[in-house]
Write an enzyme that holds these catalytic residues in place. Sequence first.
Site, PDB file in Angstrom:
ATOM      1  N   GLY A   1       1.089  -0.923   0.137  1.00  0.00           N
ATOM      2  CA  GLY A   1       0.151   0.131   0.166  1.00  0.00           C
ATOM      3  C   GLY A   1       0.497   1.399   0.262  1.00  0.00           C
ATOM      4  O   GLY A   1       0.820   2.033  -0.757  1.00  0.00           O
ATOM      5  N   ASP A   2       2.144   1.017   1.365  1.00  0.00           N
ATOM      6  CA  ASP A   2       3.036   2.683   0.855  1.00  0.00           C
ATOM      7  C   ASP A   2       3.394   2.658  -0.639  1.00  0.00           C
ATOM      8  O   ASP A   2       3.887   3.325  -0.852  1.00  0.00           O
ATOM      9  CB  ASP A   2       3.612   2.614   1.927  1.00  0.00           C
ATOM     10  CG  ASP A   2       3.192   2.239   3.778  1.00  0.00           C
ATOM     11  OD1 ASP A   2       3.021   3.736   3.737  1.00  0.00           O
ATOM     12  OD2 ASP A   2       3.299   1.385   3.643  1.00  0.00           O
TER      13      ASP A   2
END
Lengths: 413, 413
Positions: B176-177
Amino acid sequence: MSARSAPLPPLDGIRIVEIGHFIAAPFASRILGDLGAEIIKIEPPGGDPVRSWGAQANGASLWWSVHGRNKRSVVVDLKQPEGIEAVGRIIARSDALIENLRPGGLARLGFDHERLQDLRPGLIVAHVSGYGQTGPTRDRAAFGVIGEAIGGLRYLTDHPPGTTDLPPPRVGISIGDSIAGLYAAIGVLAGLVRRNHRALQGTQNDGICTVDVALTEAVLSLMEGIVTEYGALGLVRQPVGSRIASAAPSNAYASADGRRVIIAANSDLLYQRLMKLIGREDLAARPELQNNAGRLDHADEIDAAISAFSCRFDARQLAAILVEADIPSTLIYTAADIADDPQFRDRGMVREVSDPRHGTLLHPGIVPHFPECPGAIRNTGPEAGQDTDAVLSGIAGYSMDEIDQLRKQGVIA
Amino acid sequence: MSARSAPLPPLDGIRIVEIGHFIAAPFASRILGDLGAEIIKIEPPGGDPVRSWGAQANGASLWWSVHGRNKRSVVVDLKQPEGIEAVGRIIARSDALIENLRPGGLARLGFDHERLQDLRPGLIVAHVSGYGQTGPTRDRAAFGVIGEAIGGLRYLTDHPPGTTDLPPPRVGISIGDSIAGLYAAIGVLAGLVRRNHRALQGTQNDGICTVDVALTEAVLSLMEGIVTEYGALGLVRQPVGSRIASAAPSNAYASADGRRVIIAANSDLLYQRLMKLIGREDLAARPELQNNAGRLDHADEIDAAISAFSCRFDARQLAAILVEADIPSTLIYTAADIADDPQFRDRGMVREVSDPRHGTLLHPGIVPHFPECPGAIRNTGPEAGQDTDAVLSGIAGYSMDEIDQLRKQGVIA
């Protein structure tokens, strides 16, 4: 001009030709189109097969409304020389070309780099493929599932070795293709920055700027330090299931109604807060659990205590209790949860869009968001060939008679 | 200038300030640094905590060598007004700023948009956060695991409901990052394209260009048609485990040595070829298996037949047989397989890099690849504050006396 005009989106004035199919290249151009670029999608007679993928309504794919949005569709038969001529004329008036044919396929059509440079000096050409445009395996067939496995993503998306006989699940979307598409978008934009930067400095245009994106490599680039750690220490990173490798407690805990809630209480402070919330002051106080290393060693015991609490509540109730206690947490969202989320709605990240075929649809919003000059959804996925005439006359310079003739010959549709 | 100089990478001449920590914002600037941008990472005294993450060698993190590469490190205490002044002077000479403090954190430091516009008219400011800069939940703590769950990725990365009691595994990296970082890189580049485009057209610079990237939204943007399908049909997309939802056979099959091999024979032609390879002419000939819909209905039976073949061979032997038969397939790669892969090596996607602290290390290569003007690894992750003096004197215009004074006051390190 007394009225103040609406701000133009960041890529207004940029024109990009897509000779793409399925997911990776079309996803790259969707992202650029969302930010305001004009996207001209060249499709074969019958259209890109991706048009029919996924669940259907009103005799048409719903995903296509999103995947094809902000594009113009031109149907051209690239097996005919007149088709190549027409596409060449469009390229001559464009800033970039994105394609995902097999390596060498674009050149075999007639668009080698020399020809492209003749057509449009300084064109940015982004090739997206499974393994890249060079190297010993460049010609192998590449599917997303294969690129994800070679890039290292699939091995790590699993329960720890020995936990289950089930095979490692896929990420349930075409993640490898999408990541390759994001890198292709980055490549096109970096090429444009370079070209404009040189123009502003008065430096001569120096020919085609090629971008070569491989699905395998796009995936590998996200794999943190795993190659470096292997090279230096012989360490082979292993999957850790639903936890995170380096901190505890963080897991997906079951609720009474059979759902899962993520709780990430993996700091000293959050751990204390969570243990008090679940009535386990004894665990909060235990000396060996005061730091992360100790909690990692006892993650099973801590997780069991959290699960004994979580399974007493329905998921929504549990989520509300955790938010109230200021502990990072969330329901694991389904499509239904996403559609209802107030934050997504507030920011236009789930929005209602009018589609000529379907009526009002929900679309995901535009990422990244530019508050001063936002992108917009100008049109949903077009019908195949919907813009053939307009593009051929307005951009490629054909007369209506010539267009009629090309249509009669079966060159365009 | 008789010697022909090496081509400059695409983002040469672009300077970006990173006020980032952990993964998302630093990953965005790593990608831009790989393509030639100068990255000035502002770190607090002691440095970004991510410097110590992951496996260690020679008293230092190996991942940091990669995550911090192509950056210059400047250590400044942003709690002191002299520190803010120093960073302001760097921003005044830069093209973009990328940050991932909590929403509003940059303004609380003193860098609100008005001040930034004063410092550098037309600065591109990319904010990366969990939920975005606005909206009802913007202030909630966001971890990667939470953003991935809210974006919809976690629910779909699982075995089908009812298959197992195990919780859904994470993608085993900070996906996600990283995806948020890719979108932030896209945002910065789109902002630069816009600025240069306007400059070339002679249009007035119109102030700060803000980019607002949320982790949850970056993930959601990859979720294909799931929101649209839910909105139109009430359909909630479900996880499908190790298969793909829409075509068969495609799965991860066990080998004799306990590994898994991906086989994607999900076309009519490939299915025929595979059934003949495994000696199941009967399945090749069965009328109801001649098309994809029929094969999906009988996926269990087909998978059992393929597994009976796959488990007779060691994984490498099986992979060789499948390549020989021209069936899309691969071992599921571990870090060791990636490091040894001839294609990755051929294309520089696994390369040896000299690190002052570690000696020779393996690094992942630069994505996307620009053949005519490739990016390079100019330096590995720097020591904290390694470039403080050079940047303060060379870019911010401080004298060596002033720098000494700031160091004595504890403003810089």
